[in-house]
Structure formats: C-alpha cells, structure tokens
Design a protein around this motif. Structure first.
Motif, PDB file in Angstrom:
ATOM      1  N   CYS A  49       0.819  -1.206   0.000  1.00 52.41           N
ATOM      2  CA  CYS A  49       0.000   0.000   0.000  1.00 52.41           C
ATOM      3  C   CYS A  49       0.858   1.263   0.000  1.00 52.41           C
ATOM      4  O   CYS A  49       0.418   2.320   0.448  1.00 52.41           O
ATOM      5  CB  CYS A  49      -0.915  -0.018   1.227  1.00 52.41           C
ATOM      6  SG  CYS A  49      -2.319   1.108   1.151  1.00 52.41           S
ATOM      7  N   TYR A  50       2.075   1.152  -0.501  1.00 51.85           N
ATOM      8  CA  TYR A  50       3.003   2.281  -0.378  1.00 51.85           C
ATOM      9  C   TYR A  50       2.546   3.518  -1.129  1.00 51.85           C
ATOM     10  O   TYR A  50       2.925   4.645  -0.791  1.00 51.85           O
ATOM     11  CB  TYR A  50       4.398   1.872  -0.847  1.00 51.85           C
ATOM     12  CG  TYR A  50       4.544   1.708  -2.347  1.00 51.85           C
ATOM     13  CD1 TYR A  50       5.055   2.721  -3.143  1.00 51.85           C
ATOM     14  CD2 TYR A  50       4.167   0.522  -2.966  1.00 51.85           C
ATOM     15  CE1 TYR A  50       5.180   2.581  -4.502  1.00 51.85           C
ATOM     16  CE2 TYR A  50       4.284   0.368  -4.333  1.00 51.85           C
ATOM     17  CZ  TYR A  50       4.790   1.396  -5.093  1.00 51.85           C
ATOM     18  OH  TYR A  50       4.901   1.244  -6.451  1.00 51.85           O
ATOM     19  N   LEU A  51       1.714   3.357  -2.168  1.00 59.62           N
ATOM     20  CA  LEU A  51       1.257   4.521  -2.924  1.00 59.62           C
ATOM     21  C   LEU A  51       0.159   5.292  -2.192  1.00 59.62           C
ATOM     22  O   LEU A  51      -0.082   6.464  -2.491  1.00 59.62           O
ATOM     23  CB  LEU A  51       0.738   4.085  -4.299  1.00 59.62           C
ATOM     24  CG  LEU A  51       1.792   3.634  -5.304  1.00 59.62           C
ATOM     25  CD1 LEU A  51       1.132   3.191  -6.596  1.00 59.62           C
ATOM     26  CD2 LEU A  51       2.795   4.751  -5.579  1.00 59.62           C
ATOM     27  N   LYS A  52      -0.523   4.635  -1.259  1.00 55.03           N
ATOM     28  CA  LYS A  52      -1.589   5.293  -0.504  1.00 55.03           C
ATOM     29  C   LYS A  52      -1.439   4.962   0.974  1.00 55.03           C
ATOM     30  O   LYS A  52      -2.269   4.260   1.564  1.00 55.03           O
ATOM     31  CB  LYS A  52      -2.962   4.852  -1.014  1.00 55.03           C
ATOM     32  CG  LYS A  52      -3.259   5.320  -2.432  1.00 55.03           C
ATOM     33  CD  LYS A  52      -4.686   5.010  -2.842  1.00 55.03           C
ATOM     34  CE  LYS A  52      -4.986   5.550  -4.229  1.00 55.03           C
ATOM     35  NZ  LYS A  52      -6.395   5.263  -4.650  1.00 55.03           N
ATOM     36  N   PRO A  53      -0.384   5.461   1.608  1.00 58.65           N
ATOM     37  CA  PRO A  53      -0.112   5.092   3.000  1.00 58.65           C
ATOM     38  C   PRO A  53      -1.197   5.509   3.972  1.00 58.65           C
ATOM     39  O   PRO A  53      -1.343   4.912   5.039  1.00 58.65           O
ATOM     40  CB  PRO A  53       1.214   5.807   3.292  1.00 58.65           C
ATOM     41  CG  PRO A  53       1.308   6.895   2.277  1.00 58.65           C
ATOM     42  CD  PRO A  53       0.631   6.376   1.060  1.00 58.65           C
ATOM     43  N   ARG A  54      -1.980   6.533   3.637  1.00 61.56           N
ATOM     44  CA  ARG A  54      -3.040   6.954   4.546  1.00 61.56           C
ATOM     45  C   ARG A  54      -4.152   5.919   4.650  1.00 61.56           C
ATOM     46  O   ARG A  54      -4.904   5.908   5.614  1.00 61.56           O
ATOM     47  CB  ARG A  54      -3.623   8.289   4.082  1.00 61.56           C
ATOM     48  CG  ARG A  54      -2.648   9.458   4.188  1.00 61.56           C
ATOM     49  CD  ARG A  54      -3.294  10.751   3.756  1.00 61.56           C
ATOM     50  NE  ARG A  54      -2.357  11.872   3.846  1.00 61.56           N
ATOM     51  CZ  ARG A  54      -2.673  13.119   3.505  1.00 61.56           C
ATOM     52  NH1 ARG A  54      -3.881  13.397   3.037  1.00 61.56           N
ATOM     53  NH2 ARG A  54      -1.761  14.076   3.616  1.00 61.56           N
ATOM     54  N   ASP A  55      -4.279   5.074   3.634  1.00 60.94           N
ATOM     55  CA  ASP A  55      -5.336   4.054   3.620  1.00 60.94           C
ATOM     56  C   ASP A  55      -4.860   2.709   4.139  1.00 60.94           C
ATOM     57  O   ASP A  55      -5.579   1.721   4.053  1.00 60.94           O
ATOM     58  CB  ASP A  55      -5.853   3.849   2.183  1.00 60.94           C
ATOM     59  CG  ASP A  55      -6.613   5.065   1.679  1.00 60.94           C
ATOM     60  OD1 ASP A  55      -7.067   5.862   2.518  1.00 60.94           O
ATOM     61  OD2 ASP A  55      -6.749   5.210   0.451  1.00 60.94           O
ATOM     62  N   VAL A  56      -3.651   2.649   4.680  1.00 61.19           N
ATOM     63  CA  VAL A  56      -3.045   1.356   4.942  1.00 61.19           C
ATOM     64  C   VAL A  56      -3.838   0.533   5.959  1.00 61.19           C
ATOM     65  O   VAL A  56      -4.017  -0.674   5.768  1.00 61.19           O
ATOM     66  CB  VAL A  56      -1.568   1.523   5.377  1.00 61.19           C
ATOM     67  CG1 VAL A  56      -1.450   2.237   6.709  1.00 61.19           C
ATOM     68  CG2 VAL A  56      -0.870   0.176   5.406  1.00 61.19           C
ATOM     69  N   LYS A  57      -4.324   1.137   7.028  1.00 55.04           N
ATOM     70  CA  LYS A  57      -5.038   0.356   8.039  1.00 55.04           C
ATOM     71  C   LYS A  57      -6.310  -0.252   7.467  1.00 55.04           C
ATOM     72  O   LYS A  57      -6.590  -1.437   7.670  1.00 55.04           O
ATOM     73  CB  LYS A  57      -5.385   1.215   9.251  1.00 55.04           C
ATOM     74  CG  LYS A  57      -6.039   0.409  10.379  1.00 55.04           C
ATOM     75  CD  LYS A  57      -6.386   1.269  11.562  1.00 55.04           C
ATOM     76  CE  LYS A  57      -6.946   0.406  12.702  1.00 55.04           C
ATOM     77  NZ  LYS A  57      -8.104  -0.419  12.289  1.00 55.04           N
ATOM     78  N   ARG A  58      -7.067   0.555   6.740  1.00 55.00           N
ATOM     79  CA  ARG A  58      -8.305   0.034   6.148  1.00 55.00           C
ATOM     80  C   ARG A  58      -8.005  -1.092   5.165  1.00 55.00           C
ATOM     81  O   ARG A  58      -8.696  -2.113   5.160  1.00 55.00           O
ATOM     82  CB  ARG A  58      -9.060   1.161   5.437  1.00 55.00           C
ATOM     83  CG  ARG A  58     -10.305   0.677   4.681  1.00 55.00           C
ATOM     84  CD  ARG A  58     -10.999   1.828   3.985  1.00 55.00           C
ATOM     85  NE  ARG A  58     -10.171   2.461   2.978  1.00 55.00           N
ATOM     86  CZ  ARG A  58     -10.027   1.976   1.739  1.00 55.00           C
ATOM     87  NH1 ARG A  58     -10.631   0.843   1.392  1.00 55.00           N
ATOM     88  NH2 ARG A  58      -9.282   2.608   0.860  1.00 55.00           N
ATOM     89  N   ARG A  59      -6.983  -0.910   4.374  1.00 53.20           N
ATOM     90  CA  ARG A  59      -6.674  -1.921   3.365  1.00 53.20           C
ATOM     91  C   ARG A  59      -6.138  -3.206   3.999  1.00 53.20           C
ATOM     92  O   ARG A  59      -6.427  -4.309   3.526  1.00 53.20           O
ATOM     93  CB  ARG A  59      -5.688  -1.347   2.338  1.00 53.20           C
ATOM     94  CG  ARG A  59      -6.312  -0.259   1.469  1.00 53.20           C
ATOM     95  CD  ARG A  59      -5.298   0.403   0.562  1.00 53.20           C
ATOM     96  NE  ARG A  59      -5.887   1.492  -0.192  1.00 53.20           N
ATOM     97  CZ  ARG A  59      -6.443   1.381  -1.402  1.00 53.20           C
ATOM     98  NH1 ARG A  59      -6.473   0.199  -1.999  1.00 53.20           N
ATOM     99  NH2 ARG A  59      -6.954   2.424  -2.013  1.00 53.20           N
TER     100      ARG A  59
END
Length: 239
Positions: free
Chosen positions: A101-111
C-alpha cells in the motif's frame, strides 16, 4: 469496454524474441489461464505486461490508454504475484502488507483490515517474519500484498507451485472468488487440468505464440490439446 487490451506484443532478452506477437483482451471478471510447455514465453509475457521485460513492438492498454514502462504497476490497476521472491522474508506479515500500500499510505489500516477479513489466517501472524510461514501461507500473503491496492487486473505466475494439494485447492478457490468479485484474472499454471477446471478461458502458448484461445472446458475435451498438454486424457475427460 475492454479493460485490458494487448496487441502484437513482441520482445524478450538479449535481442531474441521470446514473445512473438501476442494479442489478448480481458474484461472485468474474466478468468483466463495460460498453459503450454516450458519455454513457451508464458512468464516473459506477464513480465512484459508488468514492465519488467521490455517489448519492442506492440501495445498494452488499460481502459483504452497505453501503459508505459515508467508507470507504477499498482497505480495502473494491475496486481502481479510472481512465482518466486514474492514476499520479503525478513519483514513481518504486517510490514509486507504495508509495502503493498506504499502509494496510498493513509489508507493502509483500512486496506490491511480488508485483507485480514479476506484471509483470516494472516491475522494471527501479523507480527511474524514472512520466512516463518508455510508455503501456502506465503502464497496467501503474496496474493494479499497484490490486492492491497485493489487491482482490477490480477496476474498470477504459477500460484500453486510448491504447494500441497490442499493448499493449492484453497488457492484456486480464492482466485475463483476474486474473479467472481469482478477482478480480471490472467494466470499461468502448470497444473493445467486443475486450472482449466476453474477458469473461463484457456489460452495455449507454444514457442512464444498464442495458438489457442477458447472456452476452458472445450480445451479439456480437445484431442490435440489433451494429447500435448493434458497428459493424453481420454475422450471422457471432464471438468
């Protein structure tokens, strides 16, 4: 509208064409499996799509727009699970997922939560190094990493390689469900009968060329395909 379109793809290594003019199209939810002998160009073809091997002729499009070698794979809507070196052994399961998820680190927990819901066996192993996982668990982690960016096309290179029959069956079930969920799947698999049993389309590569592209069940019953690639199964072979 076609999701991915590949036209006239040619290229290889050291000036030699391993892939010799392949055309292929995928729509959302398609499930196609590529079979063929060793050296037929199957893995090279997937690597060309991913930008890991250069091609000198032809084109690759997503949503009608050309893909270029400089584009990030996941940002283009493509997930790739190579046969080998598909996890980071010294890193924890969580760290492996975070890299996906390195391109969208803000979404990492949800993903990550989404992947743990899809693959519960990873939930109890988040703090463990990936090297401690079994073969089937590693393949599951590799698939979860590829899914972290919610790809619309999933490329799989021999996902059952080295797995026990039980683990391979579980992997195939998971991939089938992903296709039913709308992800286009393009999979290379040496276990041709098992793969054709779950795929919609069967594609045969020989010497870098696509020689068949048909309904998977038709390929199983085709005498020539059966003789060359499926162990000479009798006329009564079924899915």
């Amino acid at each position: 509208m076609t999701l991915m379109r590949i036209q006239g793809l040619k290229g290889g290594y050291g000036g030699e064409d391993i892939v010799k003019g392949i055309d292929l199209a995928l729509d959302a939810g398609d499930f196609a499996v590529i079979i063929g002998p060793n050296g037929a160009g199957k893995s090279t073809f997937l690597k060309m799509i991913c930008g890991l091997v250069n091609f000198h002729s032809g084109s690759i499009e997503m949503d009608g727009r050309p893909l270029t070698g400089g584009q990030a794979l996941s940002a283009s809507g493509i997930g790739f699970v190579p046969q080998e070196f598909n996890v980071f052994p010294s890193m924890t399961v969580r760290e492996n997922l975070e890299i996906g998820c390195y391109l969208k680190p803000r979404d990492v927990k949800r993903r990550i939560d989404e992947q743990l819901a899809r693959f519960p066996l990873l939930a109890d192993r988040l703090r463990l190094p990936a090297r401690t996982l079994s073969g089937g668990q590693r393949q599951t982690l590799a698939l979860a990493i590829a899914l972290m960016m919610a790809p619309r096309v999933l490329l799989l290179d021999e996902p059952s390689a080295g797995l026990s029959p039980v683990a391979a069956s579980a992997m195939f079930d998971t991939v089938s469900q992903l296709s039913r969920d709308g992800i286009a799947v393009l999979m290379i698999e040496q276990n041709a009968l098992a793969a054709l049993a779950i795929a919609q389309r069967g594609i045969v590569f020989v010497m870098g060329q696509k020689v068949r592209d048909a309904v998977a069940s038709d390929l199983v019953l085709d005498p020539e395909t059966r003789r060359l690639f499926l162990g000479g199964q009798p006329e009564t072979a079924h899915l």
